[in-house]
Each structure stands twice: as structure tokens, then as C-alpha cells.
Write an enzyme that holds these catalytic residues in place. Structure first.
Site, PDB file in Angstrom:
ATOM      1  N   HIS A 143       5.389  -7.982   2.427  1.00  0.00           N
ATOM      2  CA  HIS A 143       5.462  -7.253   3.684  1.00  0.00           C
ATOM      3  C   HIS A 143       4.233  -7.603   4.516  1.00  0.00           C
ATOM      4  CE1 HIS A 143       8.402  -3.825   2.386  1.00  0.00           C
ATOM      5  NE2 HIS A 143       8.754  -4.999   1.879  1.00  0.00           N
ATOM      6  N   CYS A 166       6.021   1.119   5.231  1.00  0.00           N
ATOM      7  CA  CYS A 166       6.961   1.632   4.236  1.00  0.00           C
ATOM      8  C   CYS A 166       6.176   2.276   3.087  1.00  0.00           C
ATOM      9  CB  CYS A 166       7.837   0.488   3.721  1.00  0.00           C
ATOM     10  SG  CYS A 166       6.977  -0.614   2.567  1.00  0.00           S
ATOM     11  N   CYS A 183       3.835  -0.219   1.237  1.00  0.00           N
ATOM     12  CA  CYS A 183       2.670  -0.575   2.047  1.00  0.00           C
ATOM     13  C   CYS A 183       1.734   0.610   2.210  1.00  0.00           C
ATOM     14  CB  CYS A 183       3.117  -1.111   3.397  1.00  0.00           C
ATOM     15  SG  CYS A 183       3.981  -2.692   3.252  1.00  0.00           S
ATOM     16  N   GLU A 191       1.971  -5.899   6.033  1.00  0.00           N
ATOM     17  CA  GLU A 191       0.739  -5.181   5.704  1.00  0.00           C
ATOM     18  C   GLU A 191       0.112  -5.707   4.414  1.00  0.00           C
ATOM     19  OE1 GLU A 191       3.448  -2.284   7.927  1.00  0.00           O
ATOM     20  OE2 GLU A 191       3.685  -3.810   6.383  1.00  0.00           O
TER      21      GLU A 191
END
Length: 159
Positions: free
Chosen positions: A56, A86, A89, A58
């Protein structure tokens, strides 16, 4: 309070999200990490191109920033994300300990685009045996050995 500088960094995170989509790297997410007014970490979602469910934006940006800093925590840093992080993250962000997180779109906007993590938030609150992917606990006598070894160490970097 959001500043003009915050908006500029959010725009850079959004640009990374758009570039990632254009390059077919992964989902429409981007992130920059800033320390003392300088970007020290960048990331765009690379889940599908890297075949890595943890790639992801991040997470990619946190890894980049930590590598550049030579440290596993992001003290005095601000994380700018194109979208509300999310649950995965969010956990990584708390482990990295930046001073602040600023994001441009809500998780509900992500859900409208097909990236709905509401079920993960729901699963977290369930007992392991009630989750869609069952979590089963079975204690082994030797399971505590790594913790005992850790407690014996004189030098411990707690995070």
C-alpha cells in the site's frame, strides 16, 4: 489546522496516486512523508504490480522514509496520504510513530471506488473463531522461549 504547506504535500501524494494508476502499478493511492519541510519518503500503491498485498502507498512510503532516515520510527514527521489509511496501514503508521497524519479522501470515497475495508474493521472486533478467516490459538510450551530470550538481553530497542 491545515496549512498551505499541507495542501502542497497532499497534492504531491495525490499526484503519486494518479501516476500509479497511469502506470498500472496498483490502486489509486499515494503517500509522501515529510520531515522539516522536506519529502523523505514516497510511495504509491503497488499491490498488483509487485504481487504484494502489503504494498500500500503508506507502507511503501514508510519503508522508503525509514530507509533514508536509518531508523524504524518517523519521529517529527508528517505522513500525507491521498486517502484515509486502511486498518493495515493504520497499524503500520502507529508502529512508525509520525507526529501527524493528513489525508485528502475518506475511506468512504475509497469504498465507492471498490476499495472497501469496512469488513476488516468489523473482523477486528470479533473473536478469532468468529472471523471469516478463523484464527486458532494453540499454546506450545516453547512458545515463550523467544520472549524469555528477549527479556534476558541487556540492550533492547523497544518500539
Amino acid at each position: 489546522m491545515i496549512t498551505k504547506e499541507d495542501i502542497l504535500f497532499l497534492q504531491q501524494a495525490l499526484a503519486l496516486a494518479s501516476e500509479g494508476v497511469a502506470q498500472d502499478k496498483g490502486g489509486p493511492f499515494g503517500c509522501v512523508i515529510v520531515k522539516s519541510g522536506e519529502i523523505i519518503g514516497r510511495g504509491s500503491n503497488a499491490v498488483t504490480s509487485a504481487n504484494d498485498p502489503t504494498a500500500h502507498a503508506e507502507i511503501v512510503a514508510i519503508r522508503d522514509a525509514c530507509k533514508r532516515l536509518g531508523h524504524y520510527q518517523l519521529n517529527d514527521c508528517t505522513l500525507y496520504s491521498s486517502c484515509e489509511p486502511c486498518p493495515m496501514c493504520l497499524g503500520a503508521i502507529y508502529w512508525a510513530r509520525p507526529k501527524r497524519v493528513v489525508y485528502a479522501a475518506s475511506r468512504f470515497a475509497a469504498a465507492d471506488a471498490g476499495f472497501d475495508d469496512a469488513f476488516i474493521y468489523e473482523e477486528i472486533n470479533l473473536a478469532g473463531s468468529q472471523r471469516k478467516i478463523p484464527f486458532e490459538f494453540h499454546s506450545l510450551e516453547e512458545a515463550l522461549a523467544p520472549f524469555h530470550a528477549w527479556n534476558q538481553r541487556e540492550k533492547k530497542d523497544l518500539y
